[in-house]
Every structure is written in C-alpha cells, then in structure tokens.
Design a protein around this motif. Structure first.
Motif, PDB file in Angstrom:
ATOM      1  N   TRP A 100       0.840  -1.202   0.000  1.00 53.85           N
ATOM      2  CA  TRP A 100       0.000   0.000   0.000  1.00 53.85           C
ATOM      3  C   TRP A 100       0.873   1.249   0.000  1.00 53.85           C
ATOM      4  O   TRP A 100       2.051   1.214   0.354  1.00 53.85           O
ATOM      5  N   ALA A 102       0.228   5.256   1.258  1.00 55.60           N
ATOM      6  CA  ALA A 102      -0.691   6.187   1.914  1.00 55.60           C
ATOM      7  C   ALA A 102      -0.030   7.552   2.019  1.00 55.60           C
ATOM      8  O   ALA A 102       1.088   7.681   2.509  1.00 55.60           O
ATOM      9  N   ALA A 105      -3.099  12.879   5.113  1.00 56.93           N
ATOM     10  CA  ALA A 105      -3.388  12.707   6.538  1.00 56.93           C
ATOM     11  C   ALA A 105      -3.140  11.278   6.997  1.00 56.93           C
ATOM     12  O   ALA A 105      -2.647  11.050   8.108  1.00 56.93           O
ATOM     13  N   VAL A 106      -3.482  10.304   6.139  1.00 57.76           N
ATOM     14  CA  VAL A 106      -3.281   8.900   6.513  1.00 57.76           C
ATOM     15  C   VAL A 106      -1.790   8.599   6.678  1.00 57.76           C
ATOM     16  O   VAL A 106      -1.376   7.900   7.613  1.00 57.76           O
ATOM     17  N   GLY A 107      -0.986   9.120   5.761  1.00 60.47           N
ATOM     18  CA  GLY A 107       0.451   8.908   5.862  1.00 60.47           C
ATOM     19  C   GLY A 107       1.027   9.482   7.139  1.00 60.47           C
ATOM     20  O   GLY A 107       1.830   8.832   7.832  1.00 60.47           O
ATOM     21  N   LEU A 109      -0.614  10.018   9.876  1.00 61.34           N
ATOM     22  CA  LEU A 109      -1.138   9.230  10.992  1.00 61.34           C
ATOM     23  C   LEU A 109      -0.285   7.977  11.209  1.00 61.34           C
ATOM     24  O   LEU A 109      -0.019   7.594  12.359  1.00 61.34           O
ATOM     25  N   LEU A 110       0.160   7.364  10.118  1.00 62.87           N
ATOM     26  CA  LEU A 110       1.016   6.186  10.240  1.00 62.87           C
ATOM     27  C   LEU A 110       2.371   6.556  10.844  1.00 62.87           C
ATOM     28  O   LEU A 110       2.918   5.809  11.664  1.00 62.87           O
ATOM     29  N   THR A 113       1.782   6.966  14.473  1.00 60.49           N
ATOM     30  CA  THR A 113       1.590   5.654  15.096  1.00 60.49           C
ATOM     31  C   THR A 113       2.918   4.958  15.300  1.00 60.49           C
ATOM     32  O   THR A 113       3.168   4.325  16.338  1.00 60.49           O
ATOM     33  N   SER A 175       3.306   0.380  10.699  1.00 63.81           N
ATOM     34  CA  SER A 175       3.013   1.792  10.442  1.00 63.81           C
ATOM     35  C   SER A 175       3.992   2.353   9.417  1.00 63.81           C
ATOM     36  O   SER A 175       4.876   3.163   9.729  1.00 63.81           O
ATOM     37  N   PRO A 177       3.950   4.211   5.706  1.00 65.09           N
ATOM     38  CA  PRO A 177       3.092   4.822   4.681  1.00 65.09           C
ATOM     39  C   PRO A 177       3.242   4.202   3.294  1.00 65.09           C
ATOM     40  O   PRO A 177       2.259   4.031   2.580  1.00 65.09           O
TER      41      PRO A 177
END
Length: 229
Positions: A100, A102, A105-107, A109-110, A113, A175, A177
């Motif tokens: 994947w 990402a 924002a998702v990237g 967030l990872l 994390t 985690s 991205p």
C-alpha cells in the motif's frame, strides 16, 4: 564481564541494523525471483532465528550453558540471538510488489503511530531491568528454577497489557506509509512468531513464578491489545 558487555553492544547494534534494513534497505532490495520463492526463503530464514529462541528456552539447554559458562547463560543467549537477527536482516530476500501507499493525513497518521510504537517500546524496556535483558546482569531466576516467587510490575504500559514491547513492535513494523511487499512479509512473519512465542513465554513465567504471574494475568487481562487480545 567484557563478554557480557560486548554482547550487550552487539544486541544494540543488531537493533540498529534492523531499523536501517527495514526502513532503508528493504524497500530498495532487488526482486529477481518470484514472490512465492522469496516469501518461502524468508519464512525459512526467520524460522531458523525463531527456532533458536524455542530451543534456548528449554531448561536442559539453559542448565548446560550455565554449567559451561557460569553466570553468562543470558549473555550467551544475547550473543547468539543478536548474530542470528543481524543475519536475518542481511539475508532477507526482496519480494516484488507494493502492499500500500498512503499519503496526506493517513500517511502522517502512520508516522505518528510508528512514533507511538517506538515510545511505547522504549518506555516498556526502561521499566524492566534492561541490563538483565541485555545479559549484563544475572537473571532473577536461575536456569531450571521453578516455583519461585517474583514481582511483576503494573507500572505504565504493564498496567494496560502484559507484553507492551510486543505491542510496540506491531505498531512500528506495520506503520509504514509506503509499505513494500518485502517489508510486509517481514512484518507479518515476525509478528506471527511473537504471537506464538507469547504462549510459550507465559507458560515459562507461570512455571517460574506461578502465584505471582497468575495474579498478574488476573490483574492485566490483555496480552498486547487492550480490549481485544
């Protein structure tokens, strides 16, 4: 003493080599063979490393090592485990494909994390006797000793789950991205080993300190994920 401290240094170096390999080398590894062959080779490779942990957990071997290396049984384990872990990272095969990607924002967030996983791991290791883990201090239970007493801390993350270092590992390795197939195979295989290894680790802890560890299991119900597992 020098043997023990060199083992601790090797342990730290093997962790640093893993970080560099997982986040820098693995995404750039050449993929010159089929995914099935690369995955099978990697599983065999990691199984050899995991097998060392299983074999070394046997009381008979631990007692034998302690007899021949008095006071250094833990340090011998650290030396062998560190060398094997470094070898696994060095010999890991590239697996074609990207699991994947990402961004946005998702990237972020990872990344956050992953940072949380690192902090959790460091905090959990600091609460334990890090010098005992690294082999520079004798373990509380001698090889082959059963039925003893011990105190299991409920401080910090050890009040949330029984194996917070493993929880941190899961957060760190997943985690990513931009997760390549090479990294994902390592994350899945290593995490599967930890899940299986927890079962045997807890059996050993119950055997070494039955009353104390069963009380800890009652107080802290979850192994790695609060409310789930």
């Amino acid at each position: 003493m020098a043997f023990s401290w060199l083992g601790a240094a090797l342990f730290a170096a093997s962790l640093g080599w893993f970080v560099f390999s997982y986040f820098v080398r693995f995404p750039a590894l050449a993929t010159t063979e089929s995914a099935a062959v690369a995955i099978a080779s990697n599983i065999v490779l990691f199984t050899l490393f995991a097998g060392h942990h299983s074999v070394f957990a046997r009381d008979a071997l631990r007692v034998w090592v302690e007899r021949h290396f008095p006071g250094r049984e833990r340090s011998v384990f650290v030396w062998v485990a560190s060398l094997l872990f470094a070898a696994v990272c060095a010999a890991w095969r590239g697996v074609p494909g990207v699991a994947w990607e990402a961004g946005g924002a998702v990237g972020w967030l990872l990344y956050l994390t992953r940072a949380a996983g690192i902090l959790l791991t460091l905090r959990a290791a600091a609460i334990l006797d890090i010098w005992e883990l690294a082999g520079t201090r004798s373990p509380r239970h001698a090889p082959g000793e059963h039925g003893g007493t011990a105190t299991f801390t409920r401080n910090g993350p050890y009040g949330w789950v029984r194996h917070p270092i493993y929880s941190g590992w899961f957060l760190v390795v997943f985690s990513v991205p931009a997760m390549t197939a090479t990294q994902l195979v390592f994350a899945v295989v290593s995490s599967a080993y930890l899940v299986v290894g927890m079962v045997f680790e807890e059996r050993s802890l119950v055997s070494a300190a039955p009353e104390a560890y069963r009380a800890y299991q009652r107080d802290v119900k979850w192994k790695v994920i609060p409310g789930i597992y």
